[in-house]
Motif scaffolding. Sequence first.
Motif, PDB file in Angstrom:
ATOM      1  N   GLY A 133     -14.145  -9.389   2.775  1.00 11.80           N
ATOM      2  CA  GLY A 133     -13.703  -8.030   3.105  1.00 11.80           C
ATOM      3  C   GLY A 133     -13.227  -7.355   2.127  1.00 11.80           C
ATOM      4  N   CYS A 134     -12.829  -6.210   1.880  1.00 19.18           N
ATOM      5  CA  CYS A 134     -12.407  -5.250   0.554  1.00 19.18           C
ATOM      6  C   CYS A 134     -11.926  -4.282   1.263  1.00 19.18           C
ATOM      7  CB  CYS A 134     -12.761  -5.498  -0.734  1.00 19.18           C
ATOM      8  SG  CYS A 134     -13.450  -6.573  -1.420  1.00 19.18           S
ATOM      9  N   THR A 135     -10.227  -4.313   0.759  1.00 21.83           N
ATOM     10  CA  THR A 135      -9.769  -2.873   0.951  1.00 21.83           C
ATOM     11  C   THR A 135      -9.586  -2.066   0.068  1.00 21.83           C
ATOM     12  OG1 THR A 135      -8.812  -3.574   3.156  1.00 21.83           O
ATOM     13  CG2 THR A 135      -8.104  -1.220   2.429  1.00 21.83           C
ATOM     14  N   ASN A 136      -9.840  -0.906  -0.076  1.00 24.97           N
ATOM     15  CA  ASN A 136     -10.655  -0.328  -1.011  1.00 24.97           C
ATOM     16  C   ASN A 136      -9.434   1.424  -0.738  1.00 24.97           C
ATOM     17  OD1 ASN A 136     -10.640   1.181  -3.723  1.00 24.97           O
ATOM     18  ND2 ASN A 136     -12.884   0.880  -3.537  1.00 24.97           N
ATOM     19  N   TYR A 137      -7.796   1.409  -0.490  1.00 25.30           N
ATOM     20  CA  TYR A 137      -7.400   2.867  -0.333  1.00 25.30           C
ATOM     21  C   TYR A 137      -7.475   3.907  -1.732  1.00 25.30           C
ATOM     22  CZ  TYR A 137      -6.838   1.882   4.441  1.00 25.30           C
ATOM     23  OH  TYR A 137      -6.132   1.592   5.558  1.00 25.30           O
ATOM     24  N   ALA A 138      -7.945   4.505  -2.048  1.00 28.12           N
ATOM     25  CA  ALA A 138      -8.036   5.573  -3.199  1.00 28.12           C
ATOM     26  C   ALA A 138      -6.508   6.318  -3.694  1.00 28.12           C
ATOM     27  CB  ALA A 138      -9.156   6.358  -3.383  1.00 28.12           C
ATOM     28  N   PHE A 139      -5.413   6.308  -2.457  1.00 31.91           N
ATOM     29  CA  PHE A 139      -4.625   7.566  -2.603  1.00 31.91           C
ATOM     30  C   PHE A 139      -3.154   6.234  -1.880  1.00 31.91           C
ATOM     31  CE2 PHE A 139      -6.034  10.619  -5.384  1.00 31.91           C
ATOM     32  CZ  PHE A 139      -7.192  10.555  -4.509  1.00 31.91           C
ATOM     33  N   ASP A 140      -2.341   6.470  -1.632  1.00 29.83           N
ATOM     34  CA  ASP A 140      -1.619   5.610  -1.357  1.00 29.83           C
ATOM     35  C   ASP A 140      -0.135   7.132  -0.933  1.00 29.83           C
ATOM     36  OD1 ASP A 140       0.484   3.556  -3.629  1.00 29.83           O
ATOM     37  OD2 ASP A 140       0.480   5.991  -3.261  1.00 29.83           O
ATOM     38  N   ALA A 141       0.543   7.033  -0.127  1.00 26.72           N
ATOM     39  CA  ALA A 141       1.931   8.242   0.527  1.00 26.72           C
ATOM     40  C   ALA A 141       3.389   7.108  -0.200  1.00 26.72           C
ATOM     41  CB  ALA A 141       2.010   8.380   1.762  1.00 26.72           C
ATOM     42  N   THR A 142       4.015   8.268  -1.284  1.00 23.31           N
ATOM     43  CA  THR A 142       5.149   8.176  -1.417  1.00 23.31           C
ATOM     44  C   THR A 142       6.532   8.549  -0.297  1.00 23.31           C
ATOM     45  OG1 THR A 142       4.844   7.367  -3.165  1.00 23.31           O
ATOM     46  CG2 THR A 142       6.416   7.709  -3.076  1.00 23.31           C
ATOM     47  N   PRO A 143       7.198   7.938   0.239  1.00 21.79           N
ATOM     48  CA  PRO A 143       8.149   8.949   0.465  1.00 21.79           C
ATOM     49  C   PRO A 143       8.795   9.111   0.056  1.00 21.79           C
ATOM     50  CG  PRO A 143       8.357   6.689   1.877  1.00 21.79           C
ATOM     51  CD  PRO A 143       6.895   6.741   1.005  1.00 21.79           C
ATOM     52  N   GLU A 154      -3.248   0.422 -15.494  1.00 22.69           N
ATOM     53  CA  GLU A 154      -4.680   1.015 -15.826  1.00 22.69           C
ATOM     54  C   GLU A 154      -5.344   1.547 -15.135  1.00 22.69           C
ATOM     55  OE1 GLU A 154      -6.746  -3.385 -16.318  1.00 22.69           O
ATOM     56  OE2 GLU A 154      -5.800  -3.788 -14.338  1.00 22.69           O
ATOM     57  N   THR A 155      -4.709   0.897 -13.842  1.00 14.31           N
ATOM     58  CA  THR A 155      -5.181   1.528 -12.751  1.00 14.31           C
ATOM     59  C   THR A 155      -6.439   1.156 -11.852  1.00 14.31           C
ATOM     60  OG1 THR A 155      -3.953   3.875 -13.215  1.00 14.31           O
ATOM     61  CG2 THR A 155      -4.835   3.642 -11.302  1.00 14.31           C
ATOM     62  N   ARG A 156      -6.712  -0.029 -11.018  1.00 15.27           N
ATOM     63  CA  ARG A 156      -7.685  -0.779 -10.698  1.00 15.27           C
ATOM     64  C   ARG A 156      -7.711   0.076  -9.458  1.00 15.27           C
ATOM     65  NH1 ARG A 156     -11.386  -3.933 -10.720  1.00 15.27           N
ATOM     66  NH2 ARG A 156     -11.045  -4.718  -9.264  1.00 15.27           N
ATOM     67  N   PRO A 157      -8.949   0.231  -8.712  1.00 12.72           N
ATOM     68  CA  PRO A 157      -9.829  -0.926  -9.773  1.00 12.72           C
ATOM     69  C   PRO A 157     -10.787   0.591 -10.777  1.00 12.72           C
ATOM     70  CG  PRO A 157     -10.794   0.358  -7.182  1.00 12.72           C
ATOM     71  CD  PRO A 157      -9.496   0.449  -7.472  1.00 12.72           C
ATOM     72  N   ASP A 216     -17.938  -2.122  -3.324  1.00 15.56           N
ATOM     73  CA  ASP A 216     -18.043  -2.764  -4.298  1.00 15.56           C
ATOM     74  C   ASP A 216     -17.850  -2.428  -5.262  1.00 15.56           C
ATOM     75  OD1 ASP A 216     -19.492   1.157  -6.117  1.00 15.56           O
ATOM     76  OD2 ASP A 216     -19.028  -0.031  -3.811  1.00 15.56           O
ATOM     77  N   GLU A 217     -16.428  -1.603  -5.521  1.00 13.19           N
ATOM     78  CA  GLU A 217     -15.379  -0.321  -6.550  1.00 13.19           C
ATOM     79  C   GLU A 217     -13.888  -2.199  -6.802  1.00 13.19           C
ATOM     80  OE1 GLU A 217     -15.507   4.105  -5.978  1.00 13.19           O
ATOM     81  OE2 GLU A 217     -13.603   3.125  -5.685  1.00 13.19           O
ATOM     82  N   VAL A 218     -14.097  -2.911  -5.692  1.00 10.06           N
ATOM     83  CA  VAL A 218     -13.400  -3.754  -5.621  1.00 10.06           C
ATOM     84  C   VAL A 218     -13.902  -5.134  -5.908  1.00 10.06           C
ATOM     85  CG1 VAL A 218     -11.625  -4.835  -3.960  1.00 10.06           C
ATOM     86  CG2 VAL A 218     -12.066  -2.471  -4.374  1.00 10.06           C
ATOM     87  N   ALA A 219     -15.373  -5.429  -5.096  1.00 13.12           N
ATOM     88  CA  ALA A 219     -15.993  -6.331  -5.315  1.00 13.12           C
ATOM     89  C   ALA A 219     -16.274  -6.851  -6.315  1.00 13.12           C
ATOM     90  CB  ALA A 219     -16.942  -6.648  -3.836  1.00 13.12           C
ATOM     91  N   ALA A 220     -16.833  -5.968  -7.744  1.00 16.18           N
ATOM     92  CA  ALA A 220     -17.375  -6.581  -8.835  1.00 16.18           C
ATOM     93  C   ALA A 220     -16.238  -5.468  -9.945  1.00 16.18           C
ATOM     94  CB  ALA A 220     -18.896  -5.994  -8.829  1.00 16.18           C
ATOM     95  N   PHE A 221     -16.340  -6.243 -11.223  1.00 16.19           N
ATOM     96  CA  PHE A 221     -15.712  -6.094 -12.526  1.00 16.19           C
ATOM     97  C   PHE A 221     -16.645  -5.930 -13.398  1.00 16.19           C
ATOM     98  CE2 PHE A 221     -12.350  -4.479 -14.598  1.00 16.19           C
ATOM     99  CZ  PHE A 221     -12.544  -4.832 -15.984  1.00 16.19           C
TER     100      PHE A 221
END
Length: 341
Positions: free
Chosen positions: A304-314, A188-191, A288-293
């Motif tokens: 607090g919320c941490t909302n990274y849109a991307f990550d890094a894959t080695p 589904e790929t939150r958030p 807001d993208e994480v703290a509400a649905f």
Amino acid sequence: MIPRTIERVGGTICFIDQTLLPQRLEIVECTDIERLARAIRRLEVRGAPALGIAGAYGVALAAIQSEEEDLDAFLAEVSAAAASLRGTRPTAVNLGWGIDRVLAAVRGAGSIEAGKEAAVKGADAVAREDEETCRRIGANGAALLPENARVLTHCNAGALACATWGTALGVIRSAVEGGKTVSVTACETRPLLQGARLTAWELAAEKIPVRVITDATAAFLMRRGEIDCVVVGADRITDDAVFNKIGTYMHAVCARHHGIPFYVAAPLSTFDPGRSETDVTIEERGRDEVAAFNGKQTVPDGVGCTNYAFDATPLDLVSGIITEIGVLLPPYDPMPRLRHI
Ligand SMILES: CSC[C@H]1O[C@H](OP(=O)(O)O)[C@H](O)[C@@H]1O
């Protein structure tokens, strides 16, 4: 058939507002740079290749709308518009690539009229090439899939992330077109739920078997032997890492643990040669993208919320990088110096 994600109609940029899917399919007609910038920030237009096209058309729009009569003033105006677009989303390299490609054409034209013409021609080329590129990526990737493939994907790397066809979903479309039996498990790929809202919508529209799972279910299905391979898109590929939607790294680690191939499908325009993971800004989005649905608060006030849109894959977790010129296989060191097309 799904409409083209983004295209030029005369002096208007037309794009699907993806925030309204899957409930509503609406096309936005945009003639304003700030409106385009807002659409990119809001993910109405999203997905690395589609951002490249949006950036290219944004520069073209600024050029054809300019009323400057002095060449230096014209170039300064178009450059300022390009800068406003470039700052909308920092991680996908394609946005800057599309902007720079058209900006170079404008700057090299030598006159205002020639610059306007070169801008439109250049942006149309970016959009046209994207479709051709995605179909080549699809064909190269389809060859990697087994005859009966159970594919897990994350976020949306489909037609909605490109002009059409898609990269990761382009591999799936090409495999189905070539007669393979493919069933897709879409995280589904939150958030923002690009997998549930967009990937499932695309595949269901074309009657390609798809089921949606929570992101946390992926590893369990791998452990149960229900996934044959993972195919995802990318927003930037440096000499040591693949940047993609948050959650991609988690799938790569789990796939490696379970001996499942983990493929990345991306055009050469997504490669960022000479740069490494530590050079890249990972977009952080709002609380807001994480703290509400669905408009309902889910995180208590003051937490607090941490909302990274991307990550890094080695890259050492990547089984192959599927591009329009072929499949890159490990070791990736040194990463072939792939030219931006
Ligand atoms: C074909 S690249 C698609 C790529 O872009 C998505 O990010 P976003 O929805 O935030 O634009 C995601 O990382 C996809 O893999």
